[in-house]
Design a protein around this motif. Structure first.
Motif, PDB file in Angstrom:
ATOM      1  N   GLU A  96     -16.054  -6.158 -20.202  1.00 52.79           N
ATOM      2  CA  GLU A  96     -14.812  -6.203 -19.425  1.00 52.79           C
ATOM      3  C   GLU A  96     -14.964  -5.438 -18.137  1.00 52.79           C
ATOM      4  O   GLU A  96     -14.453  -5.845 -17.094  1.00 52.79           O
ATOM      5  CB  GLU A  96     -13.676  -5.604 -20.245  1.00 52.79           C
ATOM      6  N   GLU A  97     -15.676  -4.324 -18.207  1.00 48.61           N
ATOM      7  CA  GLU A  97     -15.884  -3.512 -17.007  1.00 48.61           C
ATOM      8  C   GLU A  97     -16.668  -4.328 -15.971  1.00 48.61           C
ATOM      9  O   GLU A  97     -16.335  -4.307 -14.783  1.00 48.61           O
ATOM     10  CB  GLU A  97     -16.678  -2.264 -17.385  1.00 48.61           C
ATOM     11  N   GLN A  99     -16.725  -7.522 -15.743  1.00 48.37           N
ATOM     12  CA  GLN A  99     -15.845  -8.573 -15.223  1.00 48.37           C
ATOM     13  C   GLN A  99     -14.901  -7.988 -14.185  1.00 48.37           C
ATOM     14  O   GLN A  99     -14.679  -8.570 -13.133  1.00 48.37           O
ATOM     15  CB  GLN A  99     -15.052  -9.177 -16.379  1.00 48.37           C
ATOM     16  N   LEU A 100     -14.337  -6.830 -14.494  1.00 47.70           N
ATOM     17  CA  LEU A 100     -13.409  -6.215 -13.553  1.00 47.70           C
ATOM     18  C   LEU A 100     -14.136  -5.801 -12.278  1.00 47.70           C
ATOM     19  O   LEU A 100     -13.588  -5.931 -11.185  1.00 47.70           O
ATOM     20  CB  LEU A 100     -12.746  -4.988 -14.189  1.00 47.70           C
ATOM     21  N   ASP A 101     -15.362  -5.308 -12.411  1.00 46.01           N
ATOM     22  CA  ASP A 101     -16.130  -4.930 -11.208  1.00 46.01           C
ATOM     23  C   ASP A 101     -16.334  -6.139 -10.308  1.00 46.01           C
ATOM     24  O   ASP A 101     -16.273  -6.032  -9.086  1.00 46.01           O
ATOM     25  CB  ASP A 101     -17.497  -4.353 -11.605  1.00 46.01           C
ATOM     26  N   LEU A 103     -14.392  -8.633 -10.059  1.00 49.11           N
ATOM     27  CA  LEU A 103     -13.113  -8.994  -9.438  1.00 49.11           C
ATOM     28  C   LEU A 103     -12.817  -8.043  -8.288  1.00 49.11           C
ATOM     29  O   LEU A 103     -12.361  -8.456  -7.235  1.00 49.11           O
ATOM     30  CB  LEU A 103     -11.985  -8.929 -10.467  1.00 49.11           C
ATOM     31  N   ASP A 104     -13.053  -6.769  -8.521  1.00 40.65           N
ATOM     32  CA  ASP A 104     -12.988  -5.744  -7.483  1.00 40.65           C
ATOM     33  C   ASP A 104     -11.739  -5.844  -6.608  1.00 40.65           C
ATOM     34  O   ASP A 104     -11.819  -5.920  -5.383  1.00 40.65           O
ATOM     35  CB  ASP A 104     -14.255  -5.842  -6.611  1.00 40.65           C
ATOM     36  N   GLY A 105     -10.595  -5.889  -7.259  1.00 41.26           N
ATOM     37  CA  GLY A 105      -9.336  -5.877  -6.500  1.00 41.26           C
ATOM     38  C   GLY A 105      -8.884  -7.242  -6.041  1.00 41.26           C
ATOM     39  O   GLY A 105      -7.783  -7.385  -5.547  1.00 41.26           O
ATOM     40  N   ALA A 106      -9.719  -8.251  -6.221  1.00 38.17           N
ATOM     41  CA  ALA A 106      -9.339  -9.566  -5.707  1.00 38.17           C
ATOM     42  C   ALA A 106      -8.522 -10.295  -6.756  1.00 38.17           C
ATOM     43  O   ALA A 106      -9.066 -10.903  -7.663  1.00 38.17           O
ATOM     44  CB  ALA A 106     -10.590 -10.367  -5.343  1.00 38.17           C
ATOM     45  N   ALA A 107      -7.219 -10.238  -6.627  1.00 38.75           N
ATOM     46  CA  ALA A 107      -6.352 -10.812  -7.648  1.00 38.75           C
ATOM     47  C   ALA A 107      -6.480 -12.325  -7.719  1.00 38.75           C
ATOM     48  O   ALA A 107      -6.298 -12.912  -8.763  1.00 38.75           O
ATOM     49  CB  ALA A 107      -4.910 -10.406  -7.367  1.00 38.75           C
ATOM     50  N   GLU A 108      -6.817 -12.970  -6.599  1.00 39.27           N
ATOM     51  CA  GLU A 108      -6.886 -14.436  -6.618  1.00 39.27           C
ATOM     52  C   GLU A 108      -8.052 -14.935  -7.458  1.00 39.27           C
ATOM     53  O   GLU A 108      -8.104 -16.078  -7.842  1.00 39.27           O
ATOM     54  CB  GLU A 108      -7.008 -15.007  -5.202  1.00 39.27           C
ATOM     55  N   ILE A 110      -8.610 -14.101 -10.391  1.00 36.54           N
ATOM     56  CA  ILE A 110      -8.191 -14.123 -11.793  1.00 36.54           C
ATOM     57  C   ILE A 110      -8.081 -15.545 -12.323  1.00 36.54           C
ATOM     58  O   ILE A 110      -8.601 -15.882 -13.360  1.00 36.54           O
ATOM     59  CB  ILE A 110      -6.829 -13.413 -11.945  1.00 36.54           C
ATOM     60  N   ASP A 111      -7.359 -16.391 -11.593  1.00 34.42           N
ATOM     61  CA  ASP A 111      -7.115 -17.745 -12.107  1.00 34.42           C
ATOM     62  C   ASP A 111      -8.055 -18.763 -11.504  1.00 34.42           C
ATOM     63  O   ASP A 111      -7.830 -19.943 -11.594  1.00 34.42           O
ATOM     64  CB  ASP A 111      -5.660 -18.154 -11.801  1.00 34.42           C
TER      65      ASP A 111
END
Lengths: 499, 146
Positions: A96-97, A99-101, A103-108, A110-111
Motif C-alpha cells: 500500500e505504501e 501504491q501511495l508513493d 500516487l504522491d498526492g495526485a488524486a486523479e 485514484i480512478d
C-alpha cells in the motif's frame, strides 16, 4: 425530615454490617474429631484409601504433565501464526505504501484505472395464449429460456473532471428475429466455420452508451456521445439487476420518448441544502429517425430539458422530476437519375414521412422504511407534415386500405409499489421484495386497438449483492380493442447477475 | 440541606462541562481530511453526499477524493451505518446499482486510510480515535462512540 431518616437508616445499616463482619472473624473454627486408637478394621480401610489416593495423585500428575505439554504446543502454534500474520500485514503495508508513493498526492490517479463490469440475465418465460387468441403467433408462446441481456461496461476516469463510459449490449439477435410476417421471413445468421465446418450463429452488438463527460464542477458538466435520455426512473435505472420486474413496461417498449440519443448534453446539480439537490439537463441530439445513430435526416435538432428535485434523508428518499422533448423526425427515399447526359448523376430525395412531436414526462419516487412507490406519466402530441401510410406496429404491416397516418396523442402511465420485507432477523443480508404494478398505455389515440392495461405481481429475491432472482406474472388486456379484447397472461422467471 | 446543595452543584458542573472535556473514547470516529483541504468542518449530511459521490467537490470547488477503510473493518461498518444509513450489504447493493445507472464506481479503499489521506490531495476518510496520529491530517468532524 424524610431525607434525614433515609440517611440515618443508611448509617445504621453500615454499622450493623461492620459489626457482623467483626463478629465473624472472632468466631473460632470447629475442631475436627480424632480417630480412637487400636481400631484395626479402620486401619485396613485407611490403607485402601491411601492406595486409591496415591493412584489418583499419580493420574493427576500425569494429566497435569499432558496439559502442560499441550498448552506449550498451542502457544507455539499461536506464536507461529502471529508471526505469519505479522509478516502478511507488513507485506500489505509495504504494498500500500508503494501504491501511495506512486500516487504522491495526485488524486486523479485514484480512478484512472479502467473499470470493467457488467450484468447479464437469463429468463424463462411463457405466454399463455391458446391457438384461438388473436395475438397467437405474434409473440413466442412456447416455454422458453432466453439470454436477452449481456451488458458490458467500460468506465474510465482520465482526469479529476474527465471520464468516459461505454456500455455495450451483446445479443444473440438478429438470429431468430421474424423480419416479416407477409411473407414469413426469419433471420438466420447461421454460418459454417471454415476450419471445423461446425455451424455457428452470429449475434450482434448494440452500443447502448458511449459518452465522454467533462464535469469541472457539480453544477455544470457536458456529456457528448450516445447517452441515455435523462427522463423518468425506469430509463435511468436501465439494467435488469436494478429493475424490479422482469419485463420493461410499455412506456419503455413503445418508446414514448427516445430511450437514448446521439448528441450533446449540458447537465449539473445544485445543493440548496445538504439533504436536497436539484438536477438539470439540456439535451440537443439527432432525436428519432431511421438513421439517427449514424446521421440525421434533418437540420433541426431534437431538444430536451430535464429538472429533477431529490430529497435524501436517513430513512426517507423522495424525488420528483420532469423531462420535456421536442423532435422533428423525417424519413426519406432516394432515387438516382442517370438519364441526363449533362450531369454525372442526379439524386432525387423524397420525404416519405415527416412529423414533429412534443412530449413531456413526469416521474415520482418515494422510498420510506423499505417501501418503494414509483410512478411515471408521459404524454405526447405528434403532428405530421408528410403523412405516410399507417403501419401496424409489432407486425409492421401497412394498412391494406392505404389509410394515411393521422396526427395523434400518445400517453402512458404506471404505478409500482414494492416492499422490501423487514426480515433481517430471519434471512440476514438477503432481501425479499414483493411488488405490484399497474400500467395504462395509449400508443396512438387514433388507433385504440392497441390501448393496453397491464397488471403485474412479482417477487424479487436477492441472496447477495450480485444476484437477483425474479418471478412475476403479467396480465395484459387490450380493453378498447374489438379484435384484441382477449386478455392473456405472461409468466416470467429471471436470474439477473451483476459482476 | 448542605448535602442537597453539594449534590446539585455536582450535577450542574457535569451538565455544563463542554463535550471536549468529557473523556475521549477510543471508539469515537474522527473524520479526517488532507491538510491541503481548506474546509475546516463538515456536517454529516455533506459527508454522506461525498461518500455516495452525489457531490464531488469541496465548498471551494476542489475535487474530493473519498477514501473508505477496508471492507469488513469495524470502523467501515460503523461509518456506513451512522453516516450512510446502510448496512455493509446495502452499501454493496447501492454501488452495484449505481455503477449500472451512471458508471460511477464506489470510493477507493485503503488499509491505512490515515496514510492515504495524508498523501492524497482533496481526500477525506475516517478512523477510530485509537488509530489517529496527531499532526498528520486535519479533523473536521468527531462522531462520538455510541
Amino acid at each position: 425530615m424524610h431525607r434525614m431518616s433515609g440517611l440515618s437508616a443508611l448509617a445504621f445499616s453500615l454499622i450493623v454490617g461492620v459489626a457482623s463482619a467483626v463478629a465473624q472473624t472472632e468466631r473460632t473454627p470447629e475442631t475436627t474429631s480424632t480417630m480412637p486408637a487400636g481400631a484395626t478394621e479402620e486401619s485396613d480401610d485407611s490403607s485402601a484409601s491411601a492406595a486409591t489416593l496415591e493412584e489418583l495423585e499419580k493420574r493427576l500428575t500425569e494429566q497435569e504433565r499432558e496439559n502442560s505439554a499441550r498448552k506449550k504446543e498451542i502457544e507455539e502454534m499461536q506464536k507461529r501464526h502471529a508471526e505469519e500474520i505479522e509478516g502478511l500485514a507488513a507485506r500489505l503495508d509495504m504494498a500500500e505504501e508503494a501504491q501511495l508513493d506512486s500516487l504522491d498526492g495526485a488524486a486523479e490517479e485514484i480512478d484512472r484505472e479502467l473499470s470493467i463490469y457488467g450484468f447479464f440475465d437469463v429468463t424463462l418465460f411463457k405466454y399463455l395464449l391458446d391457438e384461438d387468441h388473436p395475438a397467437y403467433g405474434v409473440a413466442p408462446e412456447k416455454l422458453s429460456f432466453t439470454v436477452s441481456n449481456l451488458n458490458l461496461y467500460l468506465a474510465g476516469t482520465m482526469t479529476e473532471s474527465l471520464r468516459a463510459l461505454v456500455e455495450l449490449r451483446f445479443t444473440f439477435m438478429p438470429h431468430g428475429a421474424e423480419s416479416s410476417l407477409t411473407p414469413y421471413e426469419r433471420v438466420d445468421t447461421s454460418v459454417l466455420e471454415p476450419h471445423t465446418t461446425a455451424e455457428i450463429q452470429l449475434g450482434g452488438v448494440i452500443i447502448e452508451r458511449v459518452q465522454l463527460t467533462w464535469q469541472p464542477h457539480d453544477y455544470i458538466g457536458v456529456t457528448a456521445g450516445r447517452f441515455l435520455t435523462p427522463f423518468g426512473i425506469w430509463n435511468v435505472d436501465h439494467g435488469s439487476p436494478v429493475l424490479l420486474p422482469v419485463q420493461p413496461p410499455y412506456l419503455i417498449v413503445r418508446q414514448y420518448l427516445p430511450l437514448a440519443q446521439t448528441g450533446i448534453q449540458l447537465h449539473g446539480r445544485f445543493f440548496p441544502r445538504e439533504d436536497f439537490f436539484v438536477d438539470y439537463a439540456i439535451t440537443a441530439a439527432n432525436g428519432r429517425g431511421p438513421t439517427e445513430t449514424a446521421y440525421d435526416l434533418e437540420d433541426d435538432k431534437a431538444l430536451g430539458l430535464q429538472l429533477k428535485f431529490t430529497y435524501q434523508g436517513n430513512k426517507v428518499n423522495a424525488a420528483v422530476g420532469g423531462y420535456g422533448y421536442y423532435g422533428h423526425t423525417t424519413d426519406i427515399t432516394k432515387e438516382l437519375d442517370l438519364s441526363d447526359p449533362s450531369q454525372l448523376f442526379k439524386m432525387t430525395i423524397d420525404n416519405v414521412s415527416e412529423y414533429r412531436e412534443w412530449t413531456g414526462a413526469i416521474d415520482f419516487l418515494l422510498e420510506l422504511y423499505g417501501v418503494r412507490l414509483q410512478a411515471e406519466y408521459v404524454r405526447g402530441i405528434v403532428k405530421y407534415d408528410v403523412r405516410p401510410i399507417r403501419v401496424m406496429p409489432v407486425v409492421n404491416i401497412q394498412d391494406p386500405s392505404g389509410e394515411l397516418q393521422p396526427d395523434y396523442i400518445k400517453w402512458d402511465g404506471y404505478v409500482l409499489l414494492a416492499w422490501q420485507l423487514p426480515l433481517d432477523s430471519l434471512i440476514g443480508d438477503m432481501r425479499l421484495t414483493p411488488y405490484g404494478m399497474v400500467e395504462r398505455s395509449v400508443m396512438d389515440d387514433s388507433f385504440p386497438d392497441l390501448d393496453a392495461i397491464t397488471y403485474r405481481v412479482g417477487l424479487n429475491f436477492k441472496p447477495n449483492s450480485f444476484v437477483v432472482l425474479k418471478f412475476d406474472a403479467v396480465y395484459v388486456t387490450f380493453s378498447e380493442s374489438e379484435m384484441m379484447n382477449v386478455p392473456w397472461w405472461i409468466l416470467n422467471g429471471q436470474l439477473a447477475v451483476s459482476f | 440541606m448542605k448535602q442537597i446543595l453539594l449534590l446539585a452543584v455536582l450535577v450542574a458542573v457535569f451538565l455544563i462541562l463542554p463535550n471536549g472535556a468529557r473523556a475521549e473514547n477510543p471508539n469515537d470516529i474522527l473524520i479526517v481530511v488532507n491538510k491541503g483541504v481548506k474546509q475546516d468542518s463538515i456536517t454529516p449530511g455533506e459527508l454522506k453526499n461525498l461518500f455516495l459521490k452525489d457531490k464531488t467537490t469541496w465548498r471551494d470547488g476542489q475535487k474530493v477524493v473519498p477514501v473508505h477503510a477496508p471492507g469488513g473493518s469495524a470502523v467501515r461498518k460503523a461509518f456506513v451505518s451512522r453516516i450512510l444509513g446502510m448496512s455493509i450489504e446495502d452499501e454493496k447493493i447501492f454501488w452495484q446499482k449505481r455503477k449500472i445507472k451512471t458508471g460511477k464506481v464506489k470510493p477507493v479503499e485503503f488499509g491505512n486510510s490515515l496514510k492515504a489521506v495524508f498523501k492524497l490531495r482533496g481526500s477525506i476518510s475516517y478512523v477510530f480515535r485509537s488509530q489517529y496520529r496527531e499532526g498528520v491530517v486535519k479533523i473536521v468532524l468527531v462522531l462520538p462512540a455510541n
